[in-house]
Design a protein around this motif. Structure first.
Motif, short mmCIF file in Angstrom:
data_model
loop_
_atom_site.label_atom_id
_atom_site.label_comp_id
_atom_site.label_asym_id
_atom_site.label_seq_id
_atom_site.Cartn_x
_atom_site.Cartn_y
_atom_site.Cartn_z
N ILE A 56 97.23 -72.65 -59.69
CA ILE A 56 98.43 -72.10 -60.30
C ILE A 56 99.65 -73.00 -60.15
CG2 ILE A 56 99.23 -70.78 -58.29
CD1 ILE A 56 99.89 -68.49 -60.31
N GLU A 57 99.61 -73.93 -59.20
CA GLU A 57 100.79 -74.78 -58.97
C GLU A 57 100.36 -76.02 -58.20
OE1 GLU A 57 105.13 -74.52 -56.62
OE2 GLU A 57 103.60 -72.95 -56.37
N ASN A 58 100.97 -77.17 -58.54
CA ASN A 58 100.80 -78.33 -57.67
C ASN A 58 102.16 -78.91 -57.33
OD1 ASN A 58 101.42 -80.85 -59.31
ND2 ASN A 58 99.78 -80.01 -60.60
N SER A 59 102.20 -79.62 -56.21
CA SER A 59 103.48 -80.07 -55.67
C SER A 59 104.07 -81.25 -56.43
CB SER A 59 103.31 -80.46 -54.19
OG SER A 59 102.34 -81.49 -54.05
N VAL A 60 103.33 -81.82 -57.38
CA VAL A 60 103.82 -82.96 -58.15
C VAL A 60 104.39 -82.51 -59.49
CG1 VAL A 60 103.19 -85.14 -59.24
CG2 VAL A 60 102.20 -84.52 -57.03
N GLU A 61 103.66 -81.66 -60.21
CA GLU A 61 104.06 -81.28 -61.56
C GLU A 61 104.51 -79.83 -61.69
OE1 GLU A 61 103.88 -83.13 -65.01
OE2 GLU A 61 104.66 -84.25 -63.30
N GLY A 62 104.39 -79.05 -60.63
CA GLY A 62 104.81 -77.65 -60.70
C GLY A 62 103.70 -76.74 -61.18
N GLY A 63 104.06 -75.71 -61.96
CA GLY A 63 103.12 -74.68 -62.36
C GLY A 63 102.03 -75.19 -63.29
N ILE A 64 100.82 -74.61 -63.14
CA ILE A 64 99.70 -74.90 -64.03
C ILE A 64 99.84 -73.96 -65.22
CG2 ILE A 64 97.20 -75.03 -64.26
CD1 ILE A 64 98.35 -76.99 -62.20
N THR A 65 100.20 -74.49 -66.37
CA THR A 65 100.59 -73.65 -67.50
C THR A 65 99.46 -72.76 -67.99
OG1 THR A 65 100.13 -75.45 -69.05
CG2 THR A 65 102.38 -75.25 -68.23
N ALA A 66 98.22 -73.25 -67.97
CA ALA A 66 97.10 -72.43 -68.45
C ALA A 66 96.97 -71.15 -67.63
CB ALA A 66 95.80 -73.23 -68.39
N LEU A 68 99.46 -69.72 -65.67
CA LEU A 68 100.66 -68.90 -65.83
C LEU A 68 100.61 -68.12 -67.13
CD1 LEU A 68 103.39 -71.41 -64.58
CD2 LEU A 68 102.51 -69.41 -63.37
N ASP A 69 100.22 -68.78 -68.22
CA ASP A 69 100.18 -68.11 -69.52
C ASP A 69 99.10 -67.04 -69.56
OD1 ASP A 69 102.22 -69.77 -70.29
OD2 ASP A 69 100.97 -71.10 -71.52
N GLU A 70 97.97 -67.31 -68.94
CA GLU A 70 96.87 -66.34 -68.96
C GLU A 70 97.22 -65.10 -68.15
OE1 GLU A 70 93.15 -65.09 -70.34
OE2 GLU A 70 94.33 -66.86 -70.88
#
Length: 311
Positions: A56-66, A68-70
């Motif tokens: 759901i999240e990584n410290s480099v790019e932030g939220g995992i959009t797939a 969050l949207d799901e």
């Protein structure tokens, strides 16, 4: 519903599988790899699996959009646990491949920002293609579709590959956060070191609209750990906000903040209150003065006395 099955973003050999196996209960579950985050979460919705672990999240790019949207749309689901995993990549190749032989590389899109600088320095001419997961990228290399894949070193054995280079990461101490998601039920009891996740859609766009939402947390002393905007898909300028707040829905400050949000924004989806992976029970930061449950109870009692003429 299959209470003994846990789905996860597959195939075998993903970081998600490693994170799932960190949960004690995973040892007694059938772990089922799925082709995508939506597929893993749909397995829970359909009853094919009791829960699913997804990034759901990584410290480099932030939220995992797939993810969050799901979680923001479709049949409601709830988060019950989170897992933090330190991430470092290996460049996996078929046996006999040299660095100079590599013309194409693949991995999950979330991996690219974490290896971009290394790739530019060591394989500047290589063409990048995204894969459904890092392990799926390794599978594609095994099949000869690509020359190399960025994945966990542990995936090499599964796919008959060799780690040509290990310990690849542009950012030190990179981590990915994974969440265990199930069907809605009563949240677990507060531990004293919890997190509450919600998705908020604004009723209408106007000056200060986002500030109004944030003030519901701020005036009650609720610290926000993540806030990320995502388009609703209903036109330019229409957004929803994924929010992680410190505390549990059973805490007065958090519960009242959620009530305030629901009052001004009817489209609030509660995603769960669950133990934080980065803290042990009881390790929560000291609360600001006036934000404890006792303070809310005292204020409520004072109001009742005023209303009864017992000032």
């Amino acid at each position: 519903m299959s209470a003994t099955r846990y789905a996860y973003l597959g195939p075998e050999g993903t970081f998600t599988e490693v994170a799932l196996r960190m949960l004690p209960e995973a040892a007694t579950r059938e772990l089922v790899p799925m082709v995508s985050v939506p597929a893993a979460l749909d397995a829970v919705r359909s009853g094919e699996a009791a829960a699913a672990l997804v990034p759901i999240e990584n410290s480099v790019e932030g939220g995992i959009t797939a993810t969050l949207d799901e979680l923001a749309g479709g049949e409601p689901l709830m988060i019950y646990r989170e897992v933090l995993l330190s991430i470092t990549f290996a460049l996996l190749v078929r046996p006999g491949t040299a660095l100079s032989d590599i013309k194409t590389v693949t991995a999950h899109p979330a991996a690219q920002p974490q290896v971009r600088n290394w790739l530019a320095a060591h394989l500047p001419g290589a063409v990048w293609e995204s894969a459904a997961s890092n392990a799926d990228g390794a599978r594609l290399v095994q099949e000869g579709r690509y020359d190399a894949a960025f994945a966990g070193e542990f995936a090499a054995v599964t796919y008959g590959l060799e780690p040509l280079v290990t310990e690849i990461h542009d950012a030190e101490n990179a981590q990915t956060r994974f969440v265990l998601v199930g069907r809605p039920a009563r949240p677990s009891s507060p531990t004293g070191a919890d997190k509450t996740s919600v998705v908020i859609s604004m009723k209408e766009d106007h000056p200060g609209a986002l500030l109004e939402l944030l003030q519901e947390f701020a005036v009650r002393g609720v610290n926000l750990m993540l806030i990320q905007s995502r388009p609703t898909g209903e036109g330019i300028g229409n957004y929803r906000f994924a929010v992680d707040a410190e505390g549990h829905i059973a805490d007065r400050r958090v519960g009242e903040a959620l009530m305030g949000l629901k009052r001004i924004s009817p489209n609030v989806r509660f995603l769960g209150s669950y133990p934080r992976a980065d803290a042990s029970p009881g390790e929560a930061r000291p609360l600001r003065a006036g934000t404890s449950d006792a303070s809310f109870t005292e204020a409520s009692d004072w109001l009742a006395r005023c209303q009864d003429g017992r000032v």
